[in-house]
Write an enzyme that holds these catalytic residues in place. Structure first.
Site, PDB file in Angstrom:
ATOM      1  N   ILE A  61      67.026  20.444  35.391  1.00  0.00           N
ATOM      2  CA  ILE A  61      66.813  20.697  33.968  1.00  0.00           C
ATOM      3  C   ILE A  61      66.497  22.179  33.781  1.00  0.00           C
ATOM      4  CG2 ILE A  61      65.421  20.155  31.934  1.00  0.00           C
ATOM      5  CD1 ILE A  61      64.832  17.408  33.122  1.00  0.00           C
ATOM      6  N   THR A  63      65.103  25.969  36.065  1.00  0.00           N
ATOM      7  CA  THR A  63      64.606  26.682  37.232  1.00  0.00           C
ATOM      8  C   THR A  63      63.713  27.805  36.739  1.00  0.00           C
ATOM      9  OG1 THR A  63      66.667  26.200  38.378  1.00  0.00           O
ATOM     10  CG2 THR A  63      65.299  27.936  39.309  1.00  0.00           C
ATOM     11  N   VAL A  69      62.390  22.000  37.469  1.00  0.00           N
ATOM     12  CA  VAL A  69      62.284  20.691  36.835  1.00  0.00           C
ATOM     13  C   VAL A  69      63.630  19.990  37.001  1.00  0.00           C
ATOM     14  CG1 VAL A  69      61.804  19.423  34.709  1.00  0.00           C
ATOM     15  CG2 VAL A  69      60.564  21.551  35.192  1.00  0.00           C
ATOM     16  N   ASP A 196      49.424  29.374  27.615  1.00  0.00           N
ATOM     17  CA  ASP A 196      50.772  29.955  27.708  1.00  0.00           C
ATOM     18  C   ASP A 196      51.642  29.350  26.605  1.00  0.00           C
ATOM     19  OD1 ASP A 196      52.892  31.487  28.667  1.00  0.00           O
ATOM     20  OD2 ASP A 196      53.428  30.069  30.251  1.00  0.00           O
ATOM     21  N   ASN A 201      57.427  26.901  25.574  1.00  0.00           N
ATOM     22  CA  ASN A 201      56.704  25.743  26.086  1.00  0.00           C
ATOM     23  C   ASN A 201      56.448  24.675  25.021  1.00  0.00           C
ATOM     24  OD1 ASN A 201      56.614  26.427  28.803  1.00  0.00           O
ATOM     25  ND2 ASN A 201      54.830  27.760  28.512  1.00  0.00           N
ATOM     26  N   ASP A 213      54.085  22.201  29.892  1.00  0.00           N
ATOM     27  CA  ASP A 213      53.683  23.289  30.785  1.00  0.00           C
ATOM     28  C   ASP A 213      52.184  23.601  30.684  1.00  0.00           C
ATOM     29  OD1 ASP A 213      54.135  25.148  32.715  1.00  0.00           O
ATOM     30  OD2 ASP A 213      55.380  26.488  31.512  1.00  0.00           O
TER      31      ASP A 213
HETATM   32  N1  LIG Z   1      59.104  16.257  30.405  1.00  0.00           N
HETATM   33  C1  LIG Z   1      60.186  17.001  30.230  1.00  0.00           C
HETATM   34  N2  LIG Z   1      61.305  16.471  29.684  1.00  0.00           N
HETATM   35  C2  LIG Z   1      62.403  17.232  29.501  1.00  0.00           C
HETATM   36  N3  LIG Z   1      62.486  18.531  29.837  1.00  0.00           N
HETATM   37  C3  LIG Z   1      61.405  19.113  30.391  1.00  0.00           C
HETATM   38  C4  LIG Z   1      60.207  18.390  30.605  1.00  0.00           C
HETATM   39  N4  LIG Z   1      59.301  19.217  31.172  1.00  0.00           N
HETATM   40  C5  LIG Z   1      59.905  20.402  31.290  1.00  0.00           C
HETATM   41  N5  LIG Z   1      61.171  20.364  30.833  1.00  0.00           N
HETATM   42  C6  LIG Z   1      62.133  21.468  30.834  1.00  0.00           C
HETATM   43  O1  LIG Z   1      61.890  22.292  31.948  1.00  0.00           O
HETATM   44  C7  LIG Z   1      61.539  23.602  31.538  1.00  0.00           C
HETATM   45  C8  LIG Z   1      60.456  24.146  32.448  1.00  0.00           C
HETATM   46  O2  LIG Z   1      59.314  23.330  32.403  1.00  0.00           O
HETATM   47  P1  LIG Z   1      57.864  23.978  32.393  1.00  0.00           P
HETATM   48  O3  LIG Z   1      57.748  24.885  31.232  1.00  0.00           O
HETATM   49  O4  LIG Z   1      56.904  22.867  32.512  1.00  0.00           O
HETATM   50  O5  LIG Z   1      57.809  24.778  33.745  1.00  0.00           O
HETATM   51  P2  LIG Z   1      58.077  26.345  34.036  1.00  0.00           P
HETATM   52  O6  LIG Z   1      58.035  27.147  32.771  1.00  0.00           O
HETATM   53  O7  LIG Z   1      59.269  26.448  34.885  1.00  0.00           O
HETATM   54  O8  LIG Z   1      56.862  26.671  34.871  1.00  0.00           O
HETATM   55  P3  LIG Z   1      56.662  28.075  35.571  1.00  0.00           P
HETATM   56  O9  LIG Z   1      56.956  29.145  34.548  1.00  0.00           O
HETATM   57  O10 LIG Z   1      55.226  28.020  35.946  1.00  0.00           O
HETATM   58  O11 LIG Z   1      57.622  28.112  36.708  1.00  0.00           O
HETATM   59  C9  LIG Z   1      61.118  23.466  30.097  1.00  0.00           C
HETATM   60  O12 LIG Z   1      61.349  24.638  29.374  1.00  0.00           O
HETATM   61  C10 LIG Z   1      61.975  22.326  29.600  1.00  0.00           C
HETATM   62  O13 LIG Z   1      63.249  22.831  29.235  1.00  0.00           O
HETATM   63 MG   LIG Z   2      57.438  26.863  30.801  1.00  0.00          MG
END
Ligand SMILES: Nc1ncnc2c1ncn2[C@@H]1O[C@H](COP(=O)(O)OP(=O)(O)OP(=O)(O)O)[C@@H](O)[C@H]1O
Ligand SMILES: [Mg+2]
Length: 259
Positions: A61, A63, A69, A196, A201, A213
């Site tokens: 989903i 990176t 994710v 954040d 987010n 997040d």
């Molecule tokens: N529960 C969920 N269902 C669908 N999509 C999700 C979900 N959680 C996260 N995502 C997708 O994944 C993306 C990244 O998730 P998240 O913001 O939690 O982590 P991150 O920003 O990669 O964390 P970091 O910056 O610490 O690496 C989100 O922007 C969203 O598009």
């Molecule tokens: Mg994020």
């Protein structure tokens, strides 16, 4: 042992498929895939599969800087979101700083894996606490070491909900009102500060905000809570002003901080 379980073998095959598909892409992707699926992470995924939380991993989903994710499919066909923290690229200084001031985590570990595990556990606990306070966040399902499994936010065909950054709301003023209510519960019921918060987010799930997040979110009496809150308020008022919503830092602060 684990390797003989057919479900695990299937998960393994899927992970391998995912890795090999990535391998055909560019060098950067190759780097990412070898980083997430180190041996320890694979073992965690097998264990989660064994526990029935996951059957196959089905594509990325997102990176991010520190986490990937992925979409996970359960045996009954339902979808979960699988957030995998990469040991190699995590910001340990930040993790240590945020965890050290949180009374819920009475640990001062310099062990990187231990720190990541605490970080993931923090995200799990924050999600649970937020859900209990009525905040619209993905439900926390389980976590193990550097892997967190949460409710998938998206449609029935498996398309994840876009972020507000990627899909700004059609009616920004209405969306903003819903968001302020969510933030109010976040801060005043769950007693947490996101830390954040921005359009990156917040998911736009059928024109309703879902906040994600929350690994860095801290309790309100954390030493850096006010600094993080000020930044969250600044980001949100700025972003929604740009979308044409009548708001300001002062206005949002007054609506959220009542004492
Ligand atoms: N529960 C969920 N269902 C669908 N999509 C999700 C979900 N959680 C996260 N995502 C997708 O994944 C993306 C990244 O998730 P998240 O913001 O939690 O982590 P991150 O920003 O990669 O964390 P970091 O910056 O610490 O690496 C989100 O922007 C969203 O598009
Ligand atoms: Mg994020």
């Amino acid at each position: 042992m684990d390797d003989e379980n057919p479900r695990v073998a299937k998960a393994d095959a899927e992970v391998q498929k995912l890795i090999s598909r990535k391998r055909t892409k560019d060098a950067d992707d190759r780097k990412v895939s070898s980083e997430i699926f180190d041996k320890a992470t694979l073992q965690v995924l097998y264990k989660l599969a064994n526990q029935g939380h996951l059957d196959v991993l089905n594509g990325a989903i997102s990176t991010g800087k520190e986490a990937n994710v992925l979409k996970g499919i359960k045996e009954d066909g339902s979808i979960v979101a699988v957030k995998i923290y990469r040991i190699a690229t995590s910001d340990f200084k930040k993790m240590q700083y945020y965890i050290a001031g949180d009374p819920r985590f009475n640990v001062r570990s310099s062990n990187k894996r231990q720190l990541i595990n605490n970080w993931v556990n923090k995200e799990f606990r924050n999600l649970t606490r937020l859900k209990d306070a009525g905040v619209n966040v993905p439900e926390a399902i389980t976590s193990l070491n550097n892997v967190l499994i949460i409710e998938f936010i998206g449609d029935e065909d498996g398309n994840p909900a876009p972020t507000v950054k990627n899909l700004p709301p059609q009616d920004p003023a209405h969306f903003y009102e819903q968001l302020v209510e969510q933030m109010d519960r976040f801060i005043n019921k769950a007693n947490l500060i996101h830390g954040d918060l921005s359009s990156y987010n917040i998911l736009n799930f059928d024109e309703k905000p879902v906040i994600i997040d929350v690994s860095q979110s801290v309790v309100r009496d954390h030493i850096i809570a006010n600094e993080l809150l000020a930044r969250d308020i600044k980001n949100i008022s700025f972003e929604f002003s740009k979308m044409g919503v009548d708001t300001s830092i002062e206005d949002l602060t007054n609506r959220l901080i009542k004492d």
